[in-house]
Design a protein around this motif. Structure first.
Motif, PDB file in Angstrom:
ATOM      1  N   PRO A  68       0.801  -1.241   0.000  1.00 26.94           N
ATOM      2  CA  PRO A  68       0.000   0.000   0.000  1.00 26.94           C
ATOM      3  C   PRO A  68       0.828   1.282   0.000  1.00 26.94           C
ATOM      4  O   PRO A  68       0.521   2.214  -0.752  1.00 26.94           O
ATOM      5  N   GLU A  69       1.875   1.338   0.823  1.00 31.49           N
ATOM      6  CA  GLU A  69       2.661   2.560   0.871  1.00 31.49           C
ATOM      7  C   GLU A  69       3.387   2.815  -0.450  1.00 31.49           C
ATOM      8  O   GLU A  69       3.607   3.969  -0.859  1.00 31.49           O
ATOM      9  N   LEU A  70       3.742   1.730  -1.160  1.00 33.26           N
ATOM     10  CA  LEU A  70       4.390   1.885  -2.458  1.00 33.26           C
ATOM     11  C   LEU A  70       3.385   2.308  -3.532  1.00 33.26           C
ATOM     12  O   LEU A  70       3.707   3.114  -4.404  1.00 33.26           O
ATOM     13  N   LEU A  71       2.183   1.774  -3.466  1.00 29.84           N
ATOM     14  CA  LEU A  71       1.148   2.194  -4.415  1.00 29.84           C
ATOM     15  C   LEU A  71       0.924   3.702  -4.334  1.00 29.84           C
ATOM     16  O   LEU A  71       0.766   4.381  -5.356  1.00 29.84           O
ATOM     17  N   LYS A  72       0.918   4.208  -3.121  1.00 31.13           N
ATOM     18  CA  LYS A  72       0.765   5.655  -2.951  1.00 31.13           C
ATOM     19  C   LYS A  72       1.946   6.405  -3.544  1.00 31.13           C
ATOM     20  O   LYS A  72       1.778   7.430  -4.218  1.00 31.13           O
ATOM     21  N   GLU A  73       3.151   5.885  -3.326  1.00 30.50           N
ATOM     22  CA  GLU A  73       4.340   6.558  -3.847  1.00 30.50           C
ATOM     23  C   GLU A  73       4.355   6.534  -5.371  1.00 30.50           C
ATOM     24  O   GLU A  73       4.682   7.539  -6.027  1.00 30.50           O
ATOM     25  N   TYR A  74       4.009   5.382  -5.943  1.00 33.21           N
ATOM     26  CA  TYR A  74       3.958   5.301  -7.402  1.00 33.21           C
ATOM     27  C   TYR A  74       2.936   6.293  -7.969  1.00 33.21           C
ATOM     28  O   TYR A  74       3.204   6.964  -8.982  1.00 33.21           O
ATOM     29  N   ALA A  75       1.766   6.352  -7.335  1.00 36.34           N
ATOM     30  CA  ALA A  75       0.718   7.256  -7.822  1.00 36.34           C
ATOM     31  C   ALA A  75       1.182   8.708  -7.768  1.00 36.34           C
ATOM     32  O   ALA A  75       0.894   9.504  -8.676  1.00 36.34           O
ATOM     33  N   GLU A  76       1.909   9.052  -6.710  1.00 37.16           N
ATOM     34  CA  GLU A  76       2.423  10.428  -6.592  1.00 37.16           C
ATOM     35  C   GLU A  76       3.448  10.731  -7.690  1.00 37.16           C
ATOM     36  O   GLU A  76       3.479  11.838  -8.232  1.00 37.16           O
ATOM     37  N   ILE A  77       4.259   9.740  -8.029  1.00 34.68           N
ATOM     38  CA  ILE A  77       5.232   9.937  -9.116  1.00 34.68           C
ATOM     39  C   ILE A  77       4.491  10.215 -10.427  1.00 34.68           C
ATOM     40  O   ILE A  77       4.852  11.133 -11.186  1.00 34.68           O
ATOM     41  N   PHE A  78       3.446   9.449 -10.686  1.00 37.06           N
ATOM     42  CA  PHE A  78       2.697   9.662 -11.927  1.00 37.06           C
ATOM     43  C   PHE A  78       1.920  10.969 -11.897  1.00 37.06           C
ATOM     44  O   PHE A  78       1.723  11.593 -12.955  1.00 37.06           O
ATOM     45  N   ALA A 117       1.069   4.915 -19.586  1.00 34.03           N
ATOM     46  CA  ALA A 117       2.072   4.295 -18.714  1.00 34.03           C
ATOM     47  C   ALA A 117       1.543   4.106 -17.302  1.00 34.03           C
ATOM     48  O   ALA A 117       1.964   3.191 -16.591  1.00 34.03           O
ATOM     49  N   ARG A 118       0.612   4.968 -16.907  1.00 33.28           N
ATOM     50  CA  ARG A 118       0.063   4.924 -15.548  1.00 33.28           C
ATOM     51  C   ARG A 118      -0.957   3.793 -15.372  1.00 33.28           C
ATOM     52  O   ARG A 118      -1.289   3.425 -14.225  1.00 33.28           O
ATOM     53  N   LEU A 119      -1.440   3.221 -16.446  1.00 34.70           N
ATOM     54  CA  LEU A 119      -2.500   2.225 -16.345  1.00 34.70           C
ATOM     55  C   LEU A 119      -2.149   1.083 -15.405  1.00 34.70           C
ATOM     56  O   LEU A 119      -3.006   0.557 -14.697  1.00 34.70           O
ATOM     57  N   GLY A 120      -0.871   0.667 -15.400  1.00 39.17           N
ATOM     58  CA  GLY A 120      -0.475  -0.442 -14.539  1.00 39.17           C
ATOM     59  C   GLY A 120      -0.712  -0.155 -13.073  1.00 39.17           C
ATOM     60  O   GLY A 120      -1.254  -0.991 -12.340  1.00 39.17           O
ATOM     61  N   ILE A 121      -0.327   1.034 -12.629  1.00 45.70           N
ATOM     62  CA  ILE A 121      -0.518   1.386 -11.222  1.00 45.70           C
ATOM     63  C   ILE A 121      -1.996   1.597 -10.907  1.00 45.70           C
ATOM     64  O   ILE A 121      -2.476   1.182  -9.848  1.00 45.70           O
ATOM     65  N   ASP A 122      -2.725   2.214 -11.816  1.00 39.46           N
ATOM     66  CA  ASP A 122      -4.160   2.377 -11.588  1.00 39.46           C
ATOM     67  C   ASP A 122      -4.844   1.019 -11.479  1.00 39.46           C
ATOM     68  O   ASP A 122      -5.734   0.818 -10.640  1.00 39.46           O
ATOM     69  N   TYR A 123      -4.440   0.076 -12.318  1.00 46.40           N
ATOM     70  CA  TYR A 123      -5.016  -1.267 -12.248  1.00 46.40           C
ATOM     71  C   TYR A 123      -4.688  -1.927 -10.911  1.00 46.40           C
ATOM     72  O   TYR A 123      -5.558  -2.543 -10.276  1.00 46.40           O
ATOM     73  N   ALA A 124      -3.446  -1.799 -10.462  1.00 52.01           N
ATOM     74  CA  ALA A 124      -3.061  -2.378  -9.167  1.00 52.01           C
ATOM     75  C   ALA A 124      -3.872  -1.756  -8.036  1.00 52.01           C
ATOM     76  O   ALA A 124      -4.291  -2.457  -7.096  1.00 52.01           O
ATOM     77  N   ILE A 125      -4.105  -0.453  -8.112  1.00 52.00           N
ATOM     78  CA  ILE A 125      -4.898   0.222  -7.074  1.00 52.00           C
ATOM     79  C   ILE A 125      -6.337  -0.274  -7.110  1.00 52.00           C
ATOM     80  O   ILE A 125      -6.946  -0.530  -6.058  1.00 52.00           O
ATOM     81  N   LEU A 126      -6.903  -0.433  -8.301  1.00 48.92           N
ATOM     82  CA  LEU A 126      -8.268  -0.950  -8.418  1.00 48.92           C
ATOM     83  C   LEU A 126      -8.386  -2.333  -7.780  1.00 48.92           C
ATOM     84  O   LEU A 126      -9.345  -2.624  -7.061  1.00 48.92           O
ATOM     85  N   GLU A 127      -7.387  -3.177  -8.041  1.00 45.85           N
ATOM     86  CA  GLU A 127      -7.430  -4.526  -7.478  1.00 45.85           C
ATOM     87  C   GLU A 127      -7.190  -4.517  -5.970  1.00 45.85           C
ATOM     88  O   GLU A 127      -7.768  -5.330  -5.233  1.00 45.85           O
ATOM     89  N   ALA A 128      -6.364  -3.605  -5.489  1.00 42.70           N
ATOM     90  CA  ALA A 128      -6.160  -3.480  -4.043  1.00 42.70           C
ATOM     91  C   ALA A 128      -7.459  -3.062  -3.361  1.00 42.70           C
ATOM     92  O   ALA A 128      -7.792  -3.549  -2.272  1.00 42.70           O
ATOM     93  N   CYS A 129      -8.205  -2.166  -3.996  1.00 42.85           N
ATOM     94  CA  CYS A 129      -9.483  -1.721  -3.435  1.00 42.85           C
ATOM     95  C   CYS A 129     -10.518  -2.837  -3.481  1.00 42.85           C
ATOM     96  O   CYS A 129     -11.315  -2.993  -2.546  1.00 42.85           O
ATOM     97  N   ARG A 130     -10.521  -3.619  -4.564  1.00 43.50           N
ATOM     98  CA  ARG A 130     -11.446  -4.745  -4.650  1.00 43.50           C
ATOM     99  C   ARG A 130     -11.196  -5.719  -3.506  1.00 43.50           C
ATOM    100  O   ARG A 130     -12.113  -6.335  -2.979  1.00 43.50           O
TER     101      ARG A 130
END
Length: 736
Positions: free
Chosen positions: A469-479, A499-512
């Protein structure tokens, strides 16, 4: 053979050749000898880029019509300097430039190497190139030659297949299986002897598994099978006379023949590849002027003792390997098998994999393995390499396509330099931030040495690793910063969003999965009310919008579409909003689950919802029925029950034939609430990847205990996994 002759100035210290200056030139492009149409096109291409660089237009002429007093850029095959078929040569002599090669393909490669190496032209993606302009276009003395050791270079990417000119610039093939008969490229046994035609009348043609013949593979010691295959191959070559390769290869399963004759040979050979190579050699003997390709894949990957015939092409596949580190480190068995085949033949084609096929858009930090893996292939007689991307866009698709093609041409190129060149060129001001993300996610994976990065994995496996989770936030901030850096450039901003789609997809799955309070489908307000996570709806809408704009249509190799994912995700949001008397309640399983979701039946009431992959929060039962009991804690009036099931047919995951819901007040005596049958029974045309909700509505009944019985669908004889047990995968139970 690998040749590099050092570029030197031969005593010159200043530029000694001026191709063009102030938009004018005293040079012309001259075609050597009897030029082919391909060589003429290469000359035209060279002229086009010289004009873009300098503003000067060079005439293209034949050798017999060249102009006296003008400098020359010669293109073609040199009568004086014999080159190997794939060798290129770039040299200067007496003020002239020679771009030559041993074939039309090599000549074209020489032109693009010349433009890239000496004038810094770069081609990042179709329609995205960098051509520096020069008022004075000059050259120092050159004497350069190169012969690529990997002769046939394929990157399985629609960027190349849909744009042959871009493929030429990156020196890779225009198609996935050049030279092959189109109808016989891979997994061909079922095409030569279709079970619909032969199985009922001649079951002995097929694999003996236990006591039963099944149409999973062929019996390779049956003489009739050999004659039918040879006849089929002959017919294919007659139908496609320009083709030089046919695949005679196993189907995509491990259910090979275990009859006495086949087993005896395999024991003698030390591998099931024994029967395969002996069989294929006999086929190849009938077609000495053609190539017969076969697979060293899964059960045939281990080398046998018999040498493949000279016209047999071994296609060695690395599908099982851990992608978190180079194959030589994390997949030593494959590396050993590669070396073993290299001792038997010099005719090796590598089928390598670079994308997560269950989740094309998921972050897949394997980029640092590309260079050492390609070097391993090159060092072990692999002169043909097929790098399987997803064809359709996957995570960082343009970058993967670019870097892989460059390394196939020259495996010794600097990987970090390639990535930096691409990110700075393709993403412009956002490039350093995209590179920062790439470095960070790869560094985080490297810290977890035990992580198995699998082609058929899922983002959920990495939520305690490189997708924490903390890395997902960091990646999102970079994008976020990357998008801000190019907000005034719509075309470049669109590339960053892709390029951001990968992180957005990971976030969607984390929320699911309801990973944390921040990453969940529902959040609690100050007054304790559960409401939809306000950020998640925006992410799923943006995800779909970007995919539509980029013409990205598929989520995985099973045909699960972006539209289906979007619809499924909205369904998940709606389900998460529903009142659920089973949420958090104790679940007891009466039959034994296996492997997935930690075999914990509580995943059925934890509020986390499964996605399109069986790794994503699904409870699996292999070869048995699902039977579970939910204790609601107290008696409730209920009138609806729902449960989700997953289907991934190529992995033997089928919907249940039926689901029965039963109720009880005491947990001992149960009464029927109703039965729901599978509304899409399994057949050969069944959707490969799907989710179905088995919903039941009934007159309100008082119950405390809910029993669910889901009947396993048996693997049919025509399925590639016939003889193996099938799976039932279930997710959240909704009760109201």
């Amino acid at each position: 053979m690998f040749i590099i002759l050092l570029m030197s100035c031969s005593g010159f210290t200043d530029s000694n050749i001026i191709i063009a200056e102030n938009g004018k030139t005293n040079y012309e492009i001259v075609l050597l000898g009897e030029a082919s149409e391909s060589q003429y096109e290469s000359a035209q291409e060279l002229g086009k880029y010289i004009k873009l660089i300098s503003g000067a237009e060079l005439n293209v002429t034949e050798e017999s019509s060249q102009t006296d007093g003008k400098g020359k850029i010669y293109i073609g095959r040199s009568a004086k300097r014999k080159l190997e078929r794939e060798q290129i040569s770039i040299r200067t002599e007496n003020g002239n430039v020679y771009l030559t090669g041993g074939s039309d393909n090599a000549i074209r490669n020489a032109v693009y190497v010349f433009l890239e190496a000496y004038f810094d032209c770069k081609w990042y993606a179709p329609g995205v190139e960098e051509v520096p302009t020069q008022n004075k276009m000059t050259l120092d003395s050159i004497n350069y030659a190169y012969t690529p050791e990997i002769v046939t270079r394929t990157v399985h990417s629609r960027l190349f297949y849909d744009n042959p000119d871009f493929a030429d610039k990156q020196k890779v093939t225009h198609e996935s299986f050049p030279y092959y008969v189109p109808e016989a490229r891979v997994h061909t046994f079922h095409k030569f002897l279709p079970e619909e035609k032969f199985y009922r009348s001649n079951p002995e043609y097929y694999a003996l598994r236990g006591t039963q013949r099944l149409p999973t593979q062929l019996c390779l010691t049956n003489d009739h099978v050999l004659e039918i295959v040879k006849d089929s191959v002959a017919a294919l070559f007659e139908r496609y006379p320009e083709a030089t390769v046919v695949s005679v290869s196993q189907d995509d399963n491990q259910q090979y023949c275990q009859c006495d004759n086949c087993s005896k040979i395999d024991a003698q050979e030390g591998s099931p590849a024994g029967t395969m190579i002996r069989f294929v050699n006999k086929v190849a003997e009938a077609f000495p002027d053609k190539t017969i390709s076969t697979l060293a894949y899964q059960y045939t990957r281990k080398p046998c003792k018999t040498r493949p015939a000279k016209n047999v092409l071994i296609t060695l596949c690395s599908i099982e390997c851990d992608r978190s580190a180079p194959i030589a480190e994390k997949c030593k068995d494959f590396a050993d098998d590669l070396r073993g085949w290299g001792k038997l033949t010099t005719n090796i084609r590598i089928w390598d994999y670079t994308t997560q096929f269950t989740n094309f858009l998921a972050p897949f930090p394997n980029l640092r393995t590309l260079r050492p893996n390609i070097q391993l292939f090159k060092d072990n007689n692999a002169n043909w390499v097929f790098e399987q991307h997803s064809t359709n866009p996957s995570e960082l698709f343009e970058l993967r396509s670019y870097v892989t093609s460059k390394l196939l041409w020259d495996p010794n190129l600097d990987f970090e330099g390639l990535v930096t060149t691409f990110t700075n060129g393709y993403y412009e001001e956002a490039g350093p931030l995209i590179k920062q993300y790439i470095d960070l996610i790869h560094d985080r994976l490297a810290q977890n040495e035990d992580f198995f990065l699998f082609l058929y994995g899922d983002p959920s496996e990495a939520f305690d690793s490189y997708l924490a989770p903390e890395l997902l936030k960091e990646y999102a901030e970079i994008f976020d910063r990357a998008e801000a850096a190019v907000k005034s450039k719509p075309e470049v901003a669109a590339r960053v969003k892709a390029a951001r789609l990968g992180i957005d997809y990971a976030i969607l799955e984390a929320c699911r999965k309801n990973l944390t309070e921040d990453f969940s489908l529902m959040v609690r307000t100050e007054n304790g009310q559960l409401v939809e996570n306000p950020g998640i709806k925006k992410i799923i809408e943006d995800f779909r919008t970007v995919c539509t704009a980029q013409k990205i249509t598929l989520m995985n190799e099973m045909g699960f579409t972006i539209d289906e994912y979007y619809s499924n995700y909205l369904d998940a949001l709606n389900i998460a909003k529903k009142p659920n008397k089973a949420l958090g309640k104790k679940v007891t399983t009466l039959t034994k689950p296996k492997k997935y979701a930690d075999e914990d039946p509580m995943v059925l009431t934890d509020g986390a919802l499964g996605g399109s992959s069986f790794y994503a929060n699904w409870l699996g039962y292999e070869g048995n029925d699902l039977e579970v009991v939910v204790d609601l804690g107290e008696t409730h009036d209920i009138s609806t029950v729902s449960m989700a099931f997953l289907q991934v047919t190529n992995h033997i995951v089928f919907f249940p034939t039926s689901v029965t819901y039963l109720g009880s007040l005491d947990g001992d005596r149960y009464f029927d609430l109703g039965l729901v049958t599978n509304r899409t029974p399994l057949n050969k045309e069944s959707k490969v990847n799907d989710i179905q909700y088995f919903d039941l509505k009934f007159t309100p009944r008082k119950i405390r205990y809910l029993k669910v019985e889901a009947k396993n669908t048996q693997t049919p004889y025509w399925h590639h996994a016939a003889g193996l047990p099938s799976w039932v995968f279930a997710d959240e139970i909704i009760v109201d």
